[in-house]
Design an enzyme around this catalytic site. Structure first.
Site, mmCIF file in Angstrom:
data_model
loop_
_atom_site.group_PDB
_atom_site.id
_atom_site.type_symbol
_atom_site.label_atom_id
_atom_site.label_comp_id
_atom_site.label_asym_id
_atom_site.label_seq_id
_atom_site.Cartn_x
_atom_site.Cartn_y
_atom_site.Cartn_z
ATOM 1 N N TYR A 216 0.856 -1.179 0.000
ATOM 2 C CA TYR A 216 0.000 0.000 0.000
ATOM 3 C C TYR A 216 0.894 1.231 0.000
ATOM 4 O O TYR A 216 1.788 1.350 0.843
ATOM 5 C CB TYR A 216 -0.888 0.034 1.249
ATOM 6 C CG TYR A 216 -1.983 -1.004 1.280
ATOM 7 C CD1 TYR A 216 -3.031 -0.968 0.363
ATOM 8 C CD2 TYR A 216 -1.980 -2.009 2.242
ATOM 9 C CE1 TYR A 216 -4.041 -1.924 0.400
ATOM 10 C CE2 TYR A 216 -2.995 -2.971 2.280
ATOM 11 C CZ TYR A 216 -4.015 -2.915 1.347
ATOM 12 O OH TYR A 216 -5.016 -3.859 1.389
ATOM 13 N N GLU B 215 -3.571 -0.475 -3.555
ATOM 14 C CA GLU B 215 -4.863 0.224 -3.543
ATOM 15 C C GLU B 215 -5.354 0.662 -4.915
ATOM 16 O O GLU B 215 -6.504 1.090 -5.054
ATOM 17 C CB GLU B 215 -4.808 1.438 -2.597
ATOM 18 C CG GLU B 215 -3.966 2.607 -3.091
ATOM 19 C CD GLU B 215 -2.495 2.502 -2.716
ATOM 20 O OE1 GLU B 215 -1.763 3.493 -2.912
ATOM 21 O OE2 GLU B 215 -2.074 1.423 -2.226
ATOM 22 N N ASP C 191 -5.813 7.820 4.974
ATOM 23 C CA ASP C 191 -4.711 7.426 4.100
ATOM 24 C C ASP C 191 -4.686 8.228 2.806
ATOM 25 O O ASP C 191 -3.645 8.351 2.165
ATOM 26 C CB ASP C 191 -4.793 5.934 3.752
ATOM 27 C CG ASP C 191 -4.111 5.060 4.799
ATOM 28 O OD1 ASP C 191 -3.186 5.557 5.463
ATOM 29 O OD2 ASP C 191 -4.500 3.892 4.946
#
Length: 360
Positions: free
Chosen positions: A94, A118, A270
């Site tokens: 990620y 992602e 995030d």
């Protein structure tokens, strides 16, 4: 290929890039796996389980990076790791580049190949490597939100499920994607009254069909958000812009509309967060308070349940790790359009539009 699995060194991150079962599949295909000592212990996988399936245990993170053609991680590299990354090395993890210009510039400088979990995207638009962690984070958002609504932690003192004779708490969920649906499922299971908002009517129809009657749907607009935050106890931000920054749906001035002790949980942290007042926190120091509103903005929420999260993550990443190891990243991405969309930075060039747009 030589695959390296370093120990995660982000604050309170206990997940590991691969389970022993995943490593077994790699060594069975004659790939070499180097894993840093104790990397799996936080997830309940001691070194012995990795050596039993053919992995080689090394003492330091420096050794892992130095020996490996491909690095398989959970979270993005942090500053200490930047100089360890070799030119042409493949990193599969990620990244969430849009939320950090520093990380983006460091990976450009490294001349590595960065494939982000992602942004790996199926033909139908789903994100197979993000989905399991979104499921965990959506469920945890309610678990954590319920805890921080308790008065000793500066919350409103509300029990989400209520009790006979006392109405249940109210939960507002922004976004009807994976995070939002899982959060709604958990909140509904506790007995809370749930409002879930989105601009995608197809998603709202789906939620309306599958959820119980105490989960209501409403079209998302600033007017409607401002109306609901005045009466809801817990607000969960679960919006997603694939590979880009999340929109700011709750601005600083809106906090004054909320009742003291309201809890906001930003699962989009995030991607920069969907609240204007969001700043990333850690499991060590998870909350802060602005205008009497409790903010929970932990950037690696699934890291709090590493056993569950590591198993769920390896379930979906392993097929792609095998493809990358068996044929190399270029052939693997050429043969698999889903994987190719995970390419973010290649040999110093940004190749994913969302990142380029985030930093103009």
């Amino acid at each position: 290929m030589i695959i390296g699995i370093p120990k995660e060194i982000k604050n309170n991150e206990s997940r590991v890039g691969m389970t022993p079962g995943g490593v077994f599949e790699l060594t069975k295909k004659k790939h070499s796996v180097f894993i840093q000592s104790t990397a799996g212990e936080g997830s309940g996988f001691p070194d012995k389980l990795y050596t039993e399936v053919g992995a080689v245990i090394v003492d330091s993170i420096e050794e892992v990076y130095a020996k490996s053609d491909m690095i398989v991680k959970v979270k993005e590299p942090i500053a200490y790791e930047y100089p360890l990354i070799k030119s042409n090395q493949l990193l599969f993890t990620y990244f969430h580049f849009a939320s950090s210009q520093t990380l983006t510039e460091a990976m450009i400088k490294s001349n590595s190949v960065c494939i982000a979990y992602e942004t790996v995207e199926d033909e139908d638009g789903t994100l197979p490597l993000l989905t399991p962690m979104s499921e965990v984070a959506g469920r945890m958002a309610i678990q954590q939100g319920a805890k921080y609504l308790e008065k000793p932690i500066k919350g409103r003192g509300v029990l989400l499920g209520g009790v006979p004779g006392v109405p249940p708490g109210k939960v507002l969920i922004l976004g009807a994607g994976v995070v939002g649906v899982q959060a709604a499922k958990m909140a509904a299971g506790l007995g809370a009254h749930v409002t879930i908002m989105d601009i995608n009517m197809k998603r709202l129809r789906y939620v309306n069909d599958v959820m119980p009657s105490h989960v209501t749907t409403e079209f998302s607009s600033e007017y409607n958000i401002r109306k609901h935050i005045q009466t809801h106890d817990l607000v969960v931000g679960g919006v997603l812009v694939k590979g880009g920054k999340a929109p700011k749906l709750i601005t600083r001035d809106m906090l004054k509309l909320m009742r003291p002790g309201t809890v906001v949980v930003d699962v989009a942290v995030d991607q920069g967060g969907c609240f204007e007042t969001t700043k990333a926190t850690t499991h060590e120091d998870p909350i802060y308070i602005i205008d009497d509103v409790v903010h929970y903005c932990v950037a690696n929420m699934p890291g709090a349940v590493p056993y569950t999260s590591t198993l769920a993550l390896t379930n979906v990443t392993l097929p792609y790790v095998l493809k990358l190891a068996n044929t190399g990243w270029e052939a693997a991405c050429e043969a698999d359009a889903t994987l190719a969309k995970g390419l973010n930075i290649v040999h110093g060039e940004i190749v994913y539009d969302g990142i380029a747009e985030a930093f103009a």
